[in-house]
Each structure stands twice: as structure tokens, then as C-alpha cells.
Design an enzyme around this catalytic site. Structure first.
Site, PDB file in Angstrom:
ATOM      1  N   GLU A 290       0.816  -1.210   0.000  1.00  0.00           N
ATOM      2  CA  GLU A 290       0.000   0.000   0.000  1.00  0.00           C
ATOM      3  C   GLU A 290       0.859   1.274   0.000  1.00  0.00           C
ATOM      4  O   GLU A 290       0.884   2.019   0.984  1.00  0.00           O
ATOM      5  CB  GLU A 290      -0.907   0.020   1.240  1.00  0.00           C
ATOM      6  CG  GLU A 290      -1.902  -1.111   1.287  1.00  0.00           C
ATOM      7  CD  GLU A 290      -2.566  -1.245   2.649  1.00  0.00           C
ATOM      8  OE1 GLU A 290      -3.569  -1.966   2.732  1.00  0.00           O
ATOM      9  OE2 GLU A 290      -2.079  -0.639   3.634  1.00  0.00           O
ATOM     10  N   CYS A 361      -4.542  32.838  13.270  1.00  0.00           N
ATOM     11  CA  CYS A 361      -4.467  33.489  14.582  1.00  0.00           C
ATOM     12  C   CYS A 361      -4.033  32.440  15.607  1.00  0.00           C
ATOM     13  O   CYS A 361      -4.831  31.952  16.417  1.00  0.00           O
ATOM     14  CB  CYS A 361      -5.822  34.095  14.934  1.00  0.00           C
ATOM     15  SG  CYS A 361      -5.773  35.144  16.390  1.00  0.00           S
ATOM     16  N   TYR A 390      -0.518  14.024   2.625  1.00  0.00           N
ATOM     17  CA  TYR A 390      -1.018  14.453   3.934  1.00  0.00           C
ATOM     18  C   TYR A 390      -1.036  15.969   4.094  1.00  0.00           C
ATOM     19  O   TYR A 390      -0.891  16.483   5.203  1.00  0.00           O
ATOM     20  CB  TYR A 390      -0.224  13.781   5.063  1.00  0.00           C
ATOM     21  CG  TYR A 390      -0.244  12.289   4.948  1.00  0.00           C
ATOM     22  CD1 TYR A 390      -1.404  11.564   5.202  1.00  0.00           C
ATOM     23  CD2 TYR A 390       0.887  11.584   4.525  1.00  0.00           C
ATOM     24  CE1 TYR A 390      -1.451  10.190   5.061  1.00  0.00           C
ATOM     25  CE2 TYR A 390       0.856  10.211   4.375  1.00  0.00           C
ATOM     26  CZ  TYR A 390      -0.310   9.514   4.642  1.00  0.00           C
ATOM     27  OH  TYR A 390      -0.344   8.154   4.484  1.00  0.00           O
TER      28      TYR A 390
END
Length: 437
Positions: A290, A361, A390
Site C-alpha cells: 500500500e 491566529c 497528507y
């Protein structure tokens, strides 16, 4: 390693396209992928399987690294299967026309609706990660009048030398059943009693960002020792999935691997499988792997525009960009390191070390620290490398920032894989309470 090309204008190129022109056309922040690199990596794994193991297996794209309809279409055209870990990934793959029989579904706590969707669409294999799930899946398949092929996720206890958050086969892990404490064997006995589940074999994944071939080899050896032990139950595995986890180049601290290096990693694993089968007199299983990060990680860059520049004398210099932790979360999560370049001044030598700050912020909102760059100016285009895995998949709307678009480039031609979010997209599902209407 992904080749960083500089054109005659002194601009960075990706996929034959000028990165500065891409930023001007599509805006920033912008995720950009090189299609030829993605396809090249897919072919490395598929061809190695064909040449070294007679094609008796399947390379599954680990879609959690980067999932969208376009990626599933590419994986399908390259003859890969897909590893999906949620109902959302499964649904996306199905909508892209990906064959369900070439999908493997993972997850340590799959929801009933997700399992029902997988059963309804005849997903090839479901990897069972708990007895709770096995019971639920058995009931769902019974109601549907089907028998579902499953694998059992096992934990061989191999500790890969990676960040603790991306190790998945250590003794303390939320994934899989331990081989060492006997729970894996007891679970096999339980699964063999399930009338609507057909145990085909096992899944093992030892972690991510691994560069040591021996880690994969050791995992294979431990898996086959367990498979040999199961002979006493009269069970022999037909399928073995040895996961992914191949590392990529993020910084000079990482190896520079080319296509043949990844082929060698996979070949070492295949050689271990063949050796163990011969030594233990076991038939060769249908072998699955995978890869995800290794396919898309280096294929992707993120482009930003430099805004405010703040120097704290004697302490640090910050370059603020128009992105941040909402589209690049890995530094905040793992302390992940990257390399960067001023895409519009790519042939200039670095002259200073800076930290790159985001626009959120949040004091910890950094793309990273310790970047060597030429003295930047507001308006420069910054390219951060190896952001293909990711990043988009972990992006959020923190501070109500829209998730940036994704473009894919091939031979100089760029097109959207994911269109930009708008402010209207951000409020689409918001509902005002009746008292405020």
C-alpha cells in the site's frame, strides 16, 4: 528524488510548467502535482510486482495520502487497486468509477454505515481490526445475503524508527491484534466461526517514513512465522498485505531515492516473502502493498505568496505567507521538516535563515523553521517541496480559511483536480437558529 528544474527565466518548473505562471493563473496558496512523476512511481511498484512475483498480487494506492476523484482515475488507469479508510474515501473512489473489487477497506473503528456501504458495493476485502467490528460486519453481510472476504490486521511488534505518531506496529498501538500475546491467533479462531465472513489472510503495516529495508523484511519474517503457526488450525493464508510506509525526501537529512531505489525496496520485501514460503513450506500468498506517500509525496509542491516580513533582531526573522496550518498541518502536528525555494528567484543563492509563518491566529502556526533562502521580498512566490502527501488530505477550514485548490501538471499543461473553495462553500451548511431569524 523529485527533480527541481529551473527555466531560462530563473523560475522553478514543475511538470514542465512555470511555477510563477501557475501562481498567477490559479492563485495562492496552491497545491501542484506532477502527473508524470505520480504515474512513474505507480509503475515502479506495479512492474516490480510483475517481474519479481509473477504479478501474483496487487499494488493498492494508499489514498489517505491524497484522495480525490482524479487520483482514483489515475490509479485505475495505471492498474492499481485502492486502499480506503473511510466511507468518504470509498464514496469518492466509487464516484470516480474505481472498481470496488480492487479496493481494500481499513480502519480501527469503522462505522456501521461505512461497512454497509462497502458490503453494498462489493468491496474486495475488508480489513478487520476488532471483534466488535467482526460481529457487526457478520450481521450486515447476513442481512445482505452475502459473504464478505476479510483480512485480519495483525501486529507483529516491529518498531520502525519513525515519529511515535506514525508507528503502527509497536506493542502499544490502536491497530491490529498482537502476535506476541496470542490475541491474533485467538481472533483467527473466532473469525473462522463467522458464517458470512471469509478470512482470506492478514494485513500488517509497521509505520511510515521508513528507509530501512530490514524493517520491511523483519515484518515479513514475523508474519510468516505466524502464518506457519496457523497450520495447526488447518488454515493457510491466501492473501498477505504487508502495508506501505516507504520514506521520501523532505530535507537533506533524508536519502535521495530514485525510481530504481524504490524498486529495490519492494524487491527486498518480495525476496523475503519467497524465502519464507520456501523455508516454511507455505504456498505463496497473493501479495499486496500500500504505497501512498512514496507515490504522491515528492510529486507535490505548495506555492505561496510572501506577505509581511518581520525581523526580531538577534532572535529570528519571519516570512509570513498567505497559507498556514490550515493547508499545511504537518509541522504543527509532527514537527515535520521541509525544504523551500523562492520560485520566482530560483537560481539565486541563499543568504539568510528564516522561519515561515502562516496567517492563522495561532502562535504555533508555522510552515517550518530554518529555511535557507535569498533575502525575500513581499510578493515573492515561495515553493515548499514534498507536500503531496497528507497536506490536502489533512487540510481544514481553521479560522474559516478556504482550502486551496489542487492543480495537476503534465508536459506543461495544468488543470484543476480540485477547484478552489469559496466563502459561500464555507457557510453552505451553516444554519441560523430559529430564534435569530
Amino acid at each position: 528524488m523529485f527533480e527541481r528544474k529551473i527555466n531560462g527565466k530563473g523560475h522553478l518548473e514543475i511538470g514542465g510548467a512555470d511555477a510563477v505562471a501557475l501562481a498567477e493563473k490559479f492563485g495562492t496558496p496552491l497545491y501542484v502535482y506532477d502527473e508524470n512523476y505520480i504515474r512513474g512511481m505507480m509503475r515502479v511498484f506495479r512492474k516490480t510486482l510483475e517481474q519479481e512475483y509473477d504479478g501474483n498480487g496487487l499494488v493498492l494506492y494508499a489514498s489517505k495520502a491524497f484522495s480525490c476523484m482524479g487520483m482514483y482515475a489515475i490509479a485505475k488507469s495505471e492498474g492499481l487497486g485502492a486502499d480506503v479508510v473511510s466511507g468518504g474515501e470509498l464514496y469518492t473512489a466509487l464516484k470516480a468509477g474505481f472498481p470496488a473489487e480492487k479496493m481494500m477497506m481499513h480502519g480501527n473503528n469503522k462505522l456501521k454505515d461505512e461497512l454497509a456501504l462497502a458490503v453494498k458495493n462489493n468491496v474486495g476485502w475488508i480489513v478487520v481490526d476488532s471483534l466488535y467490528e467482526a460481529d457487526m460486519l457478520n450481521e450486515l453481510t447476513k442481512e445482505a445475503g452475502k459473504v464478505q472476504n476479510i483480512l485480519l490486521r495483525i501486529n507483529p511488534g516491529v518498531e520502525a524508527h519513525t515519529h511515535a505518531y506514525v508507528q503502527t506496529a509497536t506493542p502499544d498501538s490502536k491497530f491490529g491484534f498482537s502476535v506476541a500475546d496470542g490475541s491474533a491467533k485467538e481472533t483467527v479462531k473466532n473469525l473462522l466461526t463467522k458464517t458470512n465472513l471469509c478470512l482470506k489472510g492478514f494485513h500488517c503495516h509497521i509505520g511510515s517514513k521508513i528507509f530501512e529495508k530490514q524493517s520491511f523484511v523483519l515484518a515479513a519474517e514475523k508474519c510468516f512465522a505466524f502464518l506457519s503457526e496457523l497450520k495447526g488450525l488447518g488454515f493457510e493464508a491466501e492473501v498477505l498485505n504487508l502495508g506501505g510506509g516507504y520514506g521520501i525526501h523532505y530535507t537533506k537529512e533524508d536519502p535521495d531515492l530514485n525510481f530504481s531505489d524504490y524498486a529495490d525496496y519492494f524487491k527486498a520485501l518480495i525476496d523475503a516473502v519467497k524465502s519464507e514460503c520456501k523455508k516454511r513450506n507455505l504456498k505463496r500468498p497473493y501479495l499486496c502493498i500500500e504505497p501512498g506517500r512514496s507515490i504522491v509525496g515528492e510529486a507535490g509542491i505548495t506555492l505561496y505568496k510572501v506577505g509581511a516580513i518581520k525581523e526580531i533582531k538577534g532572535i529570528k526573522k519571519y516570512l509570513a505567507v498567505d497559507g498556514g496550518m490550515f493547508e499545511s498541518p504537518r509541522y504543527c502536528l509532527y514537527g515535520s521538516k521541509y525544504e523551500a525555494m523562492l520560485a520566482n528567484r530560483a537560481n539565486e543563492a541563499p543568504t539568510e535563515v528564516v522561519s515561515i509563518a502562516g496567517k492563522c491566529c495561532e502562535s504555533g502556526d508555522l510552515i517550518g523553521e530554518g529555511f535557507n533562502l535569498p533575502q525575500a521580498k513581499s510578493g515573492d512566490i515561495l515553493a515548499v517541496f514534498s507536500t503531496g502527501a497528507y497536506h490536502y488530505s489533512m487540510a481544514s477550514n481553521y479560522n474559516r480559511n478556504p482550502v486551496p485548490p489542487v492543480v495537476i501538471v503534465k508536459d506543461g499543461n495544468a488543470e484543476y483536480l480540485v477547484k478552489p473553495q469559496t466563502y459561500e462553500d464555507l457557510i453552505r451548511n451553516d444554519v441560523l437558529p430559529q430564534s435569530e431569524k
